[in-house]
Design a protein around this motif. Structure first.
Motif, PDB file in Angstrom:
ATOM      1  N   ALA A  16       0.689  -1.001  -0.001  1.00 39.21           N
ATOM      2  CA  ALA A  16      -0.184   0.225  -0.130  1.00 39.21           C
ATOM      3  C   ALA A  16       0.552   1.180   0.187  1.00 39.21           C
ATOM      4  CB  ALA A  16      -0.679  -0.141   0.924  1.00 39.21           C
ATOM      5  N   LEU A  17       1.474   0.853   0.695  1.00 42.81           N
ATOM      6  CA  LEU A  17       3.064   2.232   0.716  1.00 42.81           C
ATOM      7  C   LEU A  17       3.554   2.342  -0.242  1.00 42.81           C
ATOM      8  CD1 LEU A  17       3.516   4.615   2.126  1.00 42.81           C
ATOM      9  CD2 LEU A  17       5.557   3.587   3.990  1.00 42.81           C
ATOM     10  N   ARG A  18       4.116   0.854  -1.364  1.00 46.90           N
ATOM     11  CA  ARG A  18       5.164   1.439  -2.405  1.00 46.90           C
ATOM     12  C   ARG A  18       4.908   1.994  -3.874  1.00 46.90           C
ATOM     13  NH1 ARG A  18       5.496  -4.383  -3.510  1.00 46.90           N
ATOM     14  NH2 ARG A  18       5.934  -4.815  -0.869  1.00 46.90           N
ATOM     15  N   PRO A  19       4.022   2.775  -3.792  1.00 46.25           N
ATOM     16  CA  PRO A  19       4.091   3.929  -4.827  1.00 46.25           C
ATOM     17  C   PRO A  19       4.213   4.986  -4.588  1.00 46.25           C
ATOM     18  CG  PRO A  19       1.763   2.992  -5.019  1.00 46.25           C
ATOM     19  CD  PRO A  19       2.412   2.120  -3.577  1.00 46.25           C
ATOM     20  N   TYR A  20       4.023   5.272  -2.887  1.00 46.55           N
ATOM     21  CA  TYR A  20       4.733   6.370  -2.102  1.00 46.55           C
ATOM     22  C   TYR A  20       6.085   6.803  -1.900  1.00 46.55           C
ATOM     23  CZ  TYR A  20      -0.572   6.763  -2.709  1.00 46.55           C
ATOM     24  OH  TYR A  20      -1.517   6.557  -4.097  1.00 46.55           O
ATOM     25  N   ALA A  21       7.026   5.808  -0.779  1.00 45.54           N
ATOM     26  CA  ALA A  21       7.890   5.499  -0.995  1.00 45.54           C
ATOM     27  C   ALA A  21       8.638   4.632  -0.493  1.00 45.54           C
ATOM     28  CB  ALA A  21       7.937   5.229   1.301  1.00 45.54           C
ATOM     29  N   ARG A  95       3.949  14.743  -2.127  1.00 41.98           N
ATOM     30  CA  ARG A  95       3.504  16.051  -2.267  1.00 41.98           C
ATOM     31  C   ARG A  95       1.888  15.076  -1.682  1.00 41.98           C
ATOM     32  NH1 ARG A  95       0.407  18.508  -2.999  1.00 41.98           N
ATOM     33  NH2 ARG A  95      -1.007  20.425  -4.793  1.00 41.98           N
ATOM     34  N   ARG A  96       1.269  14.194  -1.858  1.00 44.52           N
ATOM     35  CA  ARG A  96       0.418  13.407  -0.805  1.00 44.52           C
ATOM     36  C   ARG A  96       0.852  14.305   0.295  1.00 44.52           C
ATOM     37  NH1 ARG A  96      -3.241   8.970  -3.854  1.00 44.52           N
ATOM     38  NH2 ARG A  96      -4.095  10.166  -2.182  1.00 44.52           N
ATOM     39  N   LEU A  97       1.500  13.235   0.854  1.00 43.14           N
ATOM     40  CA  LEU A  97       1.336  13.234   2.184  1.00 43.14           C
ATOM     41  C   LEU A  97       1.588  14.708   2.842  1.00 43.14           C
ATOM     42  CD1 LEU A  97       2.098  11.751   4.596  1.00 43.14           C
ATOM     43  CD2 LEU A  97       4.354  12.047   4.831  1.00 43.14           C
ATOM     44  N   PHE A  98       2.782  15.684   2.013  1.00 43.96           N
ATOM     45  CA  PHE A  98       2.954  16.244   2.910  1.00 43.96           C
ATOM     46  C   PHE A  98       1.463  17.861   2.782  1.00 43.96           C
ATOM     47  CE2 PHE A  98       7.805  16.114   2.504  1.00 43.96           C
ATOM     48  CZ  PHE A  98       7.455  15.114   3.733  1.00 43.96           C
ATOM     49  N   ALA A 140       5.321   2.775  11.388  1.00 45.95           N
ATOM     50  CA  ALA A 140       5.522   4.154  10.258  1.00 45.95           C
ATOM     51  C   ALA A 140       4.714   3.602   9.487  1.00 45.95           C
ATOM     52  CB  ALA A 140       7.121   4.254  10.729  1.00 45.95           C
ATOM     53  N   ASP A 141       4.655   2.549   8.498  1.00 45.20           N
ATOM     54  CA  ASP A 141       3.829   2.678   7.782  1.00 45.20           C
ATOM     55  C   ASP A 141       2.348   2.329   7.156  1.00 45.20           C
ATOM     56  OD1 ASP A 141       2.833   0.372   5.443  1.00 45.20           O
ATOM     57  OD2 ASP A 141       4.776   0.296   5.366  1.00 45.20           O
ATOM     58  N   ARG A 142       2.028   1.959   8.467  1.00 44.66           N
ATOM     59  CA  ARG A 142       0.840   2.226   8.867  1.00 44.66           C
ATOM     60  C   ARG A 142       0.252   3.109   9.072  1.00 44.66           C
ATOM     61  NH1 ARG A 142       1.856  -2.382  12.427  1.00 44.66           N
ATOM     62  NH2 ARG A 142       0.731  -0.767  14.141  1.00 44.66           N
ATOM     63  N   LEU A 143       1.275   4.297   9.889  1.00 48.88           N
ATOM     64  CA  LEU A 143       0.512   5.321   9.587  1.00 48.88           C
ATOM     65  C   LEU A 143       0.713   6.228   8.241  1.00 48.88           C
ATOM     66  CD1 LEU A 143       2.236   6.560  12.932  1.00 48.88           C
ATOM     67  CD2 LEU A 143      -0.083   6.127  12.980  1.00 48.88           C
ATOM     68  N   LEU A 144       1.912   6.050   7.604  1.00 44.99           N
ATOM     69  CA  LEU A 144       1.977   6.656   6.004  1.00 44.99           C
ATOM     70  C   LEU A 144       0.973   6.609   5.297  1.00 44.99           C
ATOM     71  CD1 LEU A 144       6.021   6.659   6.334  1.00 44.99           C
ATOM     72  CD2 LEU A 144       4.484   8.587   6.312  1.00 44.99           C
ATOM     73  N   ARG A 147      -2.495   8.145   6.034  1.00 48.59           N
ATOM     74  CA  ARG A 147      -2.473   9.879   6.035  1.00 48.59           C
ATOM     75  C   ARG A 147      -1.804   9.761   4.277  1.00 48.59           C
ATOM     76  NH1 ARG A 147      -1.347  14.795   8.421  1.00 48.59           N
ATOM     77  NH2 ARG A 147      -0.286  16.339   6.877  1.00 48.59           N
ATOM     78  N   VAL A 148      -1.049   9.600   4.084  1.00 49.25           N
ATOM     79  CA  VAL A 148      -1.039   9.569   1.947  1.00 49.25           C
ATOM     80  C   VAL A 148      -2.284   9.999   1.454  1.00 49.25           C
ATOM     81  CG1 VAL A 148      -0.110   7.317   1.482  1.00 49.25           C
ATOM     82  CG2 VAL A 148       0.701   9.896   0.598  1.00 49.25           C
ATOM     83  N   ARG A 149      -3.315   8.376   1.814  1.00 52.74           N
ATOM     84  CA  ARG A 149      -4.335   8.590   1.792  1.00 52.74           C
ATOM     85  C   ARG A 149      -5.251   9.699   1.603  1.00 52.74           C
ATOM     86  NH1 ARG A 149      -6.109   2.332   3.218  1.00 52.74           N
ATOM     87  NH2 ARG A 149      -4.237   1.242   1.262  1.00 52.74           N
ATOM     88  N   ARG A 150      -5.250  10.764   2.281  1.00 63.15           N
ATOM     89  CA  ARG A 150      -5.349  11.536   2.767  1.00 63.15           C
ATOM     90  C   ARG A 150      -5.654  12.359   1.896  1.00 63.15           C
ATOM     91  NH1 ARG A 150      -5.541  10.328   8.210  1.00 63.15           N
ATOM     92  NH2 ARG A 150      -4.598  12.303   8.621  1.00 63.15           N
ATOM     93  N   GLY A 151      -4.523  12.295   0.913  1.00 64.01           N
ATOM     94  CA  GLY A 151      -3.648  13.545   0.388  1.00 64.01           C
ATOM     95  C   GLY A 151      -4.362  13.699  -1.112  1.00 64.01           C
ATOM     96  N   PRO A 152      -4.336  15.138  -1.807  1.00 62.76           N
ATOM     97  CA  PRO A 152      -4.279  15.406  -3.469  1.00 62.76           C
ATOM     98  C   PRO A 152      -3.870  14.473  -3.876  1.00 62.76           C
ATOM     99  CG  PRO A 152      -2.430  16.962  -2.388  1.00 62.76           C
ATOM    100  CD  PRO A 152      -2.782  15.970  -1.598  1.00 62.76           C
ATOM    101  N   GLU A 153      -5.427  14.260  -4.899  1.00 63.79           N
ATOM    102  CA  GLU A 153      -4.743  12.994  -6.415  1.00 63.79           C
ATOM    103  C   GLU A 153      -4.462  14.043  -6.744  1.00 63.79           C
ATOM    104  OE1 GLU A 153      -5.836   9.750  -6.502  1.00 63.79           O
ATOM    105  OE2 GLU A 153      -7.464   9.318  -4.417  1.00 63.79           O
ATOM    106  N   LEU A 154      -3.244  13.119  -7.667  1.00 66.54           N
ATOM    107  CA  LEU A 154      -2.830  13.499  -9.002  1.00 66.54           C
ATOM    108  C   LEU A 154      -2.437  12.433  -9.782  1.00 66.54           C
ATOM    109  CD1 LEU A 154       0.848  13.109  -7.188  1.00 66.54           C
ATOM    110  CD2 LEU A 154      -0.848  15.122  -7.028  1.00 66.54           C
ATOM    111  N   GLY A 155      -2.542  13.331 -11.335  1.00 68.52           N
ATOM    112  CA  GLY A 155      -2.349  12.603 -12.218  1.00 68.52           C
ATOM    113  C   GLY A 155      -1.522  11.616 -12.438  1.00 68.52           C
ATOM    114  N   PRO A 156      -1.151  10.822 -13.846  1.00 69.36           N
ATOM    115  CA  PRO A 156      -0.322  10.447 -14.295  1.00 69.36           C
ATOM    116  C   PRO A 156       0.750  10.955 -14.695  1.00 69.36           C
ATOM    117  CG  PRO A 156      -2.917   9.711 -15.953  1.00 69.36           C
ATOM    118  CD  PRO A 156      -3.419  10.493 -14.546  1.00 69.36           C
ATOM    119  N   GLU A 157       0.670  12.412 -15.673  1.00 69.46           N
ATOM    120  CA  GLU A 157       1.606  12.639 -16.409  1.00 69.46           C
ATOM    121  C   GLU A 157       2.769  12.607 -15.847  1.00 69.46           C
ATOM    122  OE1 GLU A 157      -2.573  14.149 -17.765  1.00 69.46           O
ATOM    123  OE2 GLU A 157      -1.228  13.749 -15.443  1.00 69.46           O
TER     124      GLU A 157
END
Length: 263
Positions: A16-21, A95-98, A140-144, A147-157
């Motif tokens: 679940a975290l691999r796309p972001y960390a 970008r999503r986390l912060f 830490a993995d669970r907390l991240l 949190r990151v799932r509440r962040g803004p969605e980003l396009g694929p480009e």
């Protein structure tokens, strides 16, 4: 990997975290005297959820802190015992986390609470109360992830363009990326500064530097590394190493066969 006075336990991010960390590291440091390091620029952002003696980072005293991508090395000083969890984030995970445009964090390190609000203090408190290294990493993995799932969605480009840069070792040029996306160069730069924090050309420099370091650690000669990575010449390679890493190519020693990196 550990060194005298340092204990480090690494873990791969969960699915679940691999796309972001890209990496989670639980660590503890206890040296007999203050330790100063030059931290090289990397193609990612950093989050330190630490407790103990504050570190000096870029001239500021910080305990838990976050940093964006940069195009220069950062000097850190560890004056006393400290421990915590270090998270290496992809630009898009950051970008999503912060939740802020990454250009606001370029070449900057800020207290984690300034970027993440009360979440940072709560995360540090819970990690400090968790005695096991592996349990800290799992927490830490669970907390991240939450949190990151509440962040803004980003396009694929931009992630697609970033992947092209990584795959090429920083050798794909920005006009080629813009043309592939059907964007103007100006629009590509603006989107990169929002989601990555660096324009494509600068991001490519950091990626190229990282590839050069890996090749040197594999035993490749500096002249070959300069040619394969697209540096103009050996002098160009040397200049980039000084700016991005505060070191020379000759200071990167090959990994012993079957062992860990010596530098």
């Amino acid at each position: 990997m550990s060194a005298p006075g340092v204990v480090m336990v690494e873990a791969a991010p969960s699915a679940a975290l691999r796309p972001y960390a890209t990496r989670l590291t639980a660590y503890g440091e206890h040296h007999g005297a203050p330790v100063t390091r030059s931290e090289a620029a990397i193609p990612g952002a950093v989050l330190i959820l630490a407790f103990g003696t504050p570190m000096e980072v870029g001239g500021r005293r910080l305990t838990a802190f976050a940093g964006g991508l940069g195009d220069r090395f950062t000097v850190t000083r560890t004056p006393g015992p400290t421990e915590g969890v270090q998270v290496l984030l992809t630009p898009f995970g950051a970008r999503r986390l912060f939740g802020v445009p990454m250009r606001h964090l370029t070449n900057l390190v800020l207290p984690a609470g300034d970027v993440l609000g009360p979440w940072a203090a709560d995360a540090v408190e819970r990690l400090a109360a968790t005695p096991s290294w592996q349990e800290r990493l799992a927490l830490a993995d669970r907390l991240l992830v939450a949190r990151v799932r509440r962040g803004p969605e980003l396009g694929p480009e931009v992630p697609w363009a970033w992947a092209r840069l990584l795959e090429s070792g920083g050798r794909v040029r920005a006009p080629e990326l813009a043309a592939s996306l059907g964007w103007s160069h100006r629009h590509l730069v603006a989107r990169f500064q929002d989601q990555v924090g660096l324009p494509p050309k600068t991001a490519a420099r950091v990626i190229r530097f990282g590839r050069a370091v890996r090749l040197l650690r594999s035993g490749a000669a500096p002249a070959r590394v300069a040619a394969e990575c697209g540096f103009y010449d050996q002098a160009h390679l040397n200049r980039e190493f000084r700016v991005l890493g505060d070191l020379t190519p000759g200071q990167i020693r090959p990994r012993p066969r079957g062992g860990r990196a010596a530098s």
